[in-house]
Design a protein around this motif. Structure first.
Motif, PDB file in Angstrom:
ATOM      1  N   PHE A  57      35.498  35.653  10.201  1.00 24.49           N
ATOM      2  CA  PHE A  57      34.771  36.891  10.494  1.00 24.49           C
ATOM      3  C   PHE A  57      33.274  36.625  10.530  1.00 24.49           C
ATOM      4  CE2 PHE A  57      38.882  38.126   8.893  1.00 24.49           C
ATOM      5  CZ  PHE A  57      39.256  39.114   9.781  1.00 24.49           C
ATOM      6  N   GLN A  58      32.793  36.351  11.755  1.00 22.01           N
ATOM      7  CA  GLN A  58      31.395  36.030  12.000  1.00 22.01           C
ATOM      8  C   GLN A  58      30.888  36.770  13.232  1.00 22.01           C
ATOM      9  OE1 GLN A  58      31.001  31.777  12.384  1.00 22.01           O
ATOM     10  NE2 GLN A  58      31.992  31.346  10.419  1.00 22.01           N
ATOM     11  N   PHE A  59      29.574  36.900  13.300  1.00 24.83           N
ATOM     12  CA  PHE A  59      28.939  37.523  14.461  1.00 24.83           C
ATOM     13  C   PHE A  59      29.062  36.620  15.687  1.00 24.83           C
ATOM     14  CE2 PHE A  59      25.098  37.712  17.126  1.00 24.83           C
ATOM     15  CZ  PHE A  59      25.178  39.016  17.571  1.00 24.83           C
ATOM     16  N   ARG A  60      29.438  37.230  16.804  1.00 20.64           N
ATOM     17  CA  ARG A  60      29.469  36.531  18.076  1.00 20.64           C
ATOM     18  C   ARG A  60      28.764  37.396  19.108  1.00 20.64           C
ATOM     19  NH1 ARG A  60      34.460  35.434  15.743  1.00 20.64           N
ATOM     20  NH2 ARG A  60      34.822  33.214  15.417  1.00 20.64           N
ATOM     21  N   ASN A  61      27.912  36.791  19.869  1.00 20.67           N
ATOM     22  CA  ASN A  61      27.105  37.544  20.839  1.00 20.67           C
ATOM     23  C   ASN A  61      27.935  37.823  22.093  1.00 20.67           C
ATOM     24  OD1 ASN A  61      24.923  38.862  21.889  1.00 20.67           O
ATOM     25  ND2 ASN A  61      23.874  36.993  22.564  1.00 20.67           N
ATOM     26  N   GLU A  62      28.884  38.748  21.945  1.00 20.11           N
ATOM     27  CA  GLU A  62      29.792  39.074  23.040  1.00 20.11           C
ATOM     28  C   GLU A  62      29.422  40.416  23.668  1.00 20.11           C
ATOM     29  OE1 GLU A  62      33.808  38.991  21.761  1.00 20.11           O
ATOM     30  OE2 GLU A  62      33.759  36.912  21.073  1.00 20.11           O
ATOM     31  N   LYS A  63      29.960  40.651  24.844  1.00 20.82           N
ATOM     32  CA  LYS A  63      29.760  41.931  25.504  1.00 20.82           C
ATOM     33  C   LYS A  63      30.480  43.024  24.727  1.00 20.82           C
ATOM     34  CE  LYS A  63      30.300  44.303  29.945  1.00 20.82           C
ATOM     35  NZ  LYS A  63      30.805  44.196  31.344  1.00 20.82           N
ATOM     36  N   ARG A  64      29.764  44.110  24.446  1.00 19.54           N
ATOM     37  CA  ARG A  64      30.341  45.209  23.677  1.00 19.54           C
ATOM     38  C   ARG A  64      31.111  46.169  24.586  1.00 19.54           C
ATOM     39  NH1 ARG A  64      29.440  41.948  19.833  1.00 19.54           N
ATOM     40  NH2 ARG A  64      27.243  41.447  19.592  1.00 19.54           N
ATOM     41  N   GLY A  69      29.099  41.878  12.186  1.00 17.34           N
ATOM     42  CA  GLY A  69      27.956  42.608  12.720  1.00 17.34           C
ATOM     43  C   GLY A  69      28.313  43.972  13.269  1.00 17.34           C
ATOM     44  N   CYS A  70      29.509  44.433  13.005  1.00 16.40           N
ATOM     45  CA  CYS A  70      29.973  45.721  13.544  1.00 16.40           C
ATOM     46  C   CYS A  70      29.607  46.844  12.578  1.00 16.40           C
ATOM     47  CB  CYS A  70      31.484  45.669  13.746  1.00 16.40           C
ATOM     48  SG  CYS A  70      32.169  47.141  14.511  1.00 16.40           S
TER      49      CYS A  70
END
Length: 362
Positions: A184-191, A292-293
């Motif tokens: 469970f980590q932040f990933r810079n994905e399209k929201r 990051g949610c």
């Protein structure tokens, strides 16, 4: 690695009806792997399905009772535990013992303590103290297990206060939160524009007001999409509400997800929603924060310890889920900062470090 050798004792009683409970205990044990030698002694009720004991660092034994009487079961649990402690020569072979959940392991504490190492603690995860074991009577016999004054770890301030009320005593405790798995980590994905919720859907989870809010938002011209993960006894009722309100196009059931699948959903979601009547900790909310949610949640139990204005919103008693969702602005949140701050508290490394420092202090 240190010279500390920990015996973790985990009982069958507390997580008999909740498969997630054992996962949270397992993560606590895993968080200590790089710091100390460990062995898990798990006492399981005969007749329940459980994985075979094929781990050199775990001993699983079956507890048997001739009658389905709780006090008799407690005695047979004590007898099986004492016999195994003697067999393992626990007092000599371990430096520390960690009782994960006090009941029923400590019901007969005075009769097992001579088989245990001198350094002992209890790690408590269980919300049942808040509900007095679902009894109207004062559980004096059970509350006395906290009068032995063993060092106590609670996963939240909320749980610590519940135990103090249950024990009717000023029980001292240290808060060490549940650990979040490394996936469970932040990933810079399209929201996406979808909201996400996930749980083992069992009381005190309270999803029906949330589902009704989705319906009201649709009626008022503010439709949202909701994705639901998890399993549990409330799931059929949830599906019936969705069918009755004609929300099949707004709400999707994802089933039980693997950690990486849930992490991907959290990274893409607009926000994570946690509808509940009480939370001892809420690991799934911490998992969302580590991704990051932002989290929108009922203001109950330990949720106020996890969620603040920088990482989400709490629903107060005079506010509806409909209002909370409608007023939510995802652009106001820095998701990378949310992840960084949450990981500094709840990651396996952070929890393991705090845990080990506590054990060293005993």
């Amino acid at each position: 690695m240190s010279n500390i050798h920990i015996l973790h004792i985990t009982p069958w009683f507390p997580h008999a009806d909740d498969p997630l409970r054992a996962i949270f205990i397992k993560r606590h044990v895993q968080s200590l792997e790089i710091f100390a030698k460990q062995h898990v002694l798990h006492l399981e009720w005969e007749g329940r399905d459980y994985p075979p004991d094929d781990d050199a660092n775990q001993t699983t034994i079956a507890v048997r009772s001739p009658l389905d009487v709780w006090q008799l079961k407690e005695y047979f649990f004590f007898y099986a535990l004492k016999r195994q402690l003697k067999k393992m020569n626990a007092r000599e072979n371990f430096t520390h013992v960690n009782f994960h959940i006090a009941y029923p392991s400590l019901v007969f504490y005075e009769r097992i303590k001579r088989y245990l190492p001198e350094k002992m603690c209890v790690t408590e995860h269980w919300s049942i103290y808040k509900f007095n074991f679902y009894s109207d009577k004062k559980a004096h016999r059970l509350s006395s297990i906290f009068h032995h004054k063993l060092p106590l770890i609670c996963v939240s301030e909320s749980l610590g206060k519940s135990i103090q009320a249950f024990a009717q005593s000023k029980v001292a405790y240290r808060v060490i939160p549940n650990a979040v798995a490394d996936e469970f980590q932040f990933r810079n994905e399209k929201r996406s524009n979808s909201f996400l919720t996930a749980a083992f859907w069992k009381t005190p989870k309270d999803p029906i007001p949330l589902l009704q809010a989705v319906f009201h938002l649709k009626q008022s011209g503010h439709p949202i999409n909701l994705r639901i993960a998890g399993d549990g006894p409330l799931l059929e009722q949830m599906k019936q509400v969705i069918l009755q309100h004609g929300m099949e196009s707004e709400i999707v059931f994802l089933g039980t997800l693997r950690p990486m699948e849930l992490c991907n959903e959290m990274n893409r979601a607009r926000a994570f929603l946690m509808p509940s009547g009480f939370e001892t900790f809420s690991v799934v909310s911490a998992e969302a924060l580590c991704c990051g949610c932002p989290v929108l949640a009922d203001n109950v139990g330990a949720l106020s310890e996890l969620i603040n204005d920088s990482n989400g919103r709490l629903r107060h008693s005079d506010q509806s889920w409909e209002e909370l969702i409608r007023d939510f602005d995802s652009d106001k949140f820095n998701r990378q900062l949310i992840s960084s701050e949450a990981s500094s508290k709840y990651s396996m490394q952070a929890v393991g470090r705090d845990y080990f420092q506590f054990l060293q202090s005993l």
